[in-house]
Write a protein that holds these residues in place. Structure first.
Motif, PDB file in Angstrom:
ATOM      1  N   PHE A 180      83.191  21.850  36.971  1.00 11.82           N
ATOM      2  CA  PHE A 180      82.212  22.238  37.982  1.00 11.82           C
ATOM      3  C   PHE A 180      81.802  21.043  38.836  1.00 11.82           C
ATOM      4  N   VAL A 181      81.762  21.250  40.144  1.00 12.33           N
ATOM      5  CA  VAL A 181      81.363  20.227  41.098  1.00 12.33           C
ATOM      6  C   VAL A 181      80.165  20.749  41.876  1.00 12.33           C
ATOM      7  N   ASN A 182      79.069  20.021  41.835  1.00  9.76           N
ATOM      8  CA  ASN A 182      77.854  20.472  42.506  1.00  9.76           C
ATOM      9  C   ASN A 182      77.922  20.244  44.008  1.00  9.76           C
ATOM     10  N   ASN A 183      78.516  19.109  44.408  1.00  9.12           N
ATOM     11  CA  ASN A 183      78.586  18.760  45.826  1.00  9.12           C
ATOM     12  C   ASN A 183      80.037  18.468  46.201  1.00  9.12           C
ATOM     13  N   PRO A 184      80.649  19.273  47.089  1.00 15.20           N
ATOM     14  CA  PRO A 184      82.058  19.049  47.449  1.00 15.20           C
ATOM     15  C   PRO A 184      82.303  17.678  48.067  1.00 15.20           C
ATOM     16  N   ARG A 185      81.261  17.075  48.657  1.00 11.72           N
ATOM     17  CA  ARG A 185      81.418  15.748  49.268  1.00 11.72           C
ATOM     18  C   ARG A 185      81.654  14.658  48.231  1.00 11.72           C
ATOM     19  N   ASP A 186      81.384  14.981  46.965  1.00 12.14           N
ATOM     20  CA  ASP A 186      81.601  13.999  45.899  1.00 12.14           C
ATOM     21  C   ASP A 186      83.088  13.776  45.631  1.00 12.14           C
ATOM     22  N   ILE A 187      83.930  14.748  45.974  1.00  9.28           N
ATOM     23  CA  ILE A 187      85.355  14.604  45.666  1.00  9.28           C
ATOM     24  C   ILE A 187      86.265  14.729  46.887  1.00  9.28           C
ATOM     25  N   TYR A 188      85.711  15.190  48.024  1.00 12.23           N
ATOM     26  CA  TYR A 188      86.533  15.334  49.230  1.00 12.23           C
ATOM     27  C   TYR A 188      85.854  14.680  50.429  1.00 12.23           C
ATOM     28  N   ASN A 189      86.676  14.296  51.386  1.00  9.12           N
ATOM     29  CA  ASN A 189      86.188  13.774  52.664  1.00  9.12           C
ATOM     30  C   ASN A 189      86.548  14.750  53.771  1.00  9.12           C
ATOM     31  N   LEU A 190      85.779  14.759  54.827  1.00 13.98           N
ATOM     32  CA  LEU A 190      86.096  15.574  55.992  1.00 13.98           C
ATOM     33  C   LEU A 190      87.475  15.166  56.527  1.00 13.98           C
ATOM     34  N   GLY A 191      88.342  16.138  56.727  1.00 17.25           N
ATOM     35  CA  GLY A 191      89.679  15.857  57.245  1.00 17.25           C
ATOM     36  C   GLY A 191      90.736  15.668  56.182  1.00 17.25           C
ATOM     37  N   ASP A 192      90.355  15.625  54.889  1.00 18.58           N
ATOM     38  CA  ASP A 192      91.347  15.480  53.822  1.00 18.58           C
ATOM     39  C   ASP A 192      92.363  16.617  53.867  1.00 18.58           C
ATOM     40  N   THR A 193      93.622  16.280  53.677  1.00 20.48           N
ATOM     41  CA  THR A 193      94.669  17.297  53.557  1.00 20.48           C
ATOM     42  C   THR A 193      94.688  17.825  52.137  1.00 20.48           C
ATOM     43  N   VAL A 194      94.746  19.137  51.996  1.00 23.59           N
ATOM     44  CA  VAL A 194      94.730  19.745  50.662  1.00 23.59           C
ATOM     45  C   VAL A 194      95.763  20.865  50.585  1.00 23.59           C
ATOM     46  N   MET A 195      96.244  21.103  49.381  1.00 24.68           N
ATOM     47  CA  MET A 195      97.058  22.272  49.100  1.00 24.68           C
ATOM     48  C   MET A 195      96.167  23.252  48.349  1.00 24.68           C
ATOM     49  N   CYS A 196      96.067  24.472  48.865  1.00 28.50           N
ATOM     50  CA  CYS A 196      95.200  25.462  48.234  1.00 28.50           C
ATOM     51  C   CYS A 196      95.969  26.754  47.963  1.00 28.50           C
ATOM     52  N   LYS A 197      95.385  27.565  47.112  1.00 25.32           N
ATOM     53  CA  LYS A 197      95.991  28.854  46.732  1.00 25.32           C
ATOM     54  C   LYS A 197      95.086  29.984  47.208  1.00 25.32           C
ATOM     55  N   ILE A 198      95.673  30.960  47.885  1.00 30.26           N
ATOM     56  CA  ILE A 198      94.900  32.099  48.380  1.00 30.26           C
ATOM     57  C   ILE A 198      94.522  33.004  47.206  1.00 30.26           C
ATOM     58  N   THR A 199      93.223  33.293  47.072  1.00 30.98           N
ATOM     59  CA  THR A 199      92.752  34.147  45.985  1.00 30.98           C
ATOM     60  C   THR A 199      92.275  35.512  46.484  1.00 30.98           C
ATOM     61  N   ASN A 200      91.948  35.597  47.770  1.00 34.64           N
ATOM     62  CA  ASN A 200      91.489  36.875  48.317  1.00 34.64           C
ATOM     63  C   ASN A 200      91.716  36.887  49.824  1.00 34.64           C
ATOM     64  N   ILE A 201      92.109  38.043  50.356  1.00 30.97           N
ATOM     65  CA  ILE A 201      92.344  38.189  51.791  1.00 30.97           C
ATOM     66  C   ILE A 201      91.643  39.440  52.293  1.00 30.97           C
TER      67      ILE A 201
END
Length: 228
Positions: A180-201
């Motif tokens: 669990f991460v309380n604040n997304p800024r703790d692990i990511y920066n604005l503009g970071d490239t990420v690979m994500c998985k679609i869970t809902n459309i």
């Protein structure tokens, strides 16, 4: 106007194999109008297009980046520093190498508002768009697909990730990481490239939910700038 059993000419505009449904249009002039519109605007860049470009100058104010000229249309665009590469360390290196007249082989138009164009040189996103014959729409995506994108915005409830076709997916706080991460800024920066998985459309509302959990995307090539 119409009666039951009447035979009509129509055009298929969308197919949903899973639900065995078709969306049809009785306006046979739509496609011709769209083609004519594309011909008239061919000399202007559009979101989702890939171009080569030439560096004009570096920005002297915030945000940091480079002004470039799209070679095909001669339009000016802005390339932010964090869009120079998928990796922040390489972005810093490229920033020191670029100068007026430098050529960039492939950039993707990610935004065009009025005459202000923003492009990205993140090759993971450019390559993802290139993998489609035409600019992918939300109907072309499926739950379980892996997509490359970049962190566009932070909110208390998660972060928004933009992908190459201009769609934006929400990664809820619970799906940011395995722990669990309380604040997304703790692990990511604005503009970071990420690979994500679609869970809902939600096709009708053009909304995506995605996951950044390692257990979901761990088998895909890692392009994240996360500070894990």
């Amino acid at each position: 106007l119409y009666r039951l059993g009447q035979v009509l000419s129509c055009r298929v505009v969308h197919v949903n194999p899973e639900k065995e449904k078709l969306s049809l249009s009785l306006n046979l002039l739509e496609e011709l109008d769209a083609r004519n519109s594309e011909d008239k605007s061919a000399r202007w860049a559009r979101r989702g297009q890939i171009h080569s470009c030439t560096v004009i100058s570096r920005s002297k104010s915030s945000p940091d980046g480079f002004f470039v000229q799209l070679d095909a249309t001669k339009e000016e665009a802005f390339l932010p520093v964090y869009h120079l590469s998928d990796h922040s360390t390489l972005a810093d290196l490229k920033m020191s190498q670029l100068k007026a007249g430098s050529k960039i082989e492939s950039v993707l138009v990610i935004s065009k508002k009025m005459k202000k164009i923003t492009v990205t040189a993140k090759q993971s996103i450019v390559s993802w768009v290139k993998s489609f014959e035409q600019m992918p729409k939300i109907a072309d995506l499926s739950v379980g697909d892996f997509i490359a994108g970049y962190i566009k915005d932070f909110q208390d409830y998660g972060c928004f990730i933009e992908i190459g076709n201009g769609l934006v997916g929400l990664c809820p706080k619970a799906y940011l990481a395995d722990n669990f991460v309380n604040n997304p800024r703790d692990i990511y920066n604005l503009g970071d490239t990420v690979m994500c998985k679609i869970t809902n459309i939600d096709v009708e509302k053009e909304r995506l939910l995605v996951s950044l959990k390692h257990i979901d995307v761990g088998n895909e090539p890692s392009m994240t700038g996360a500070k894990l």
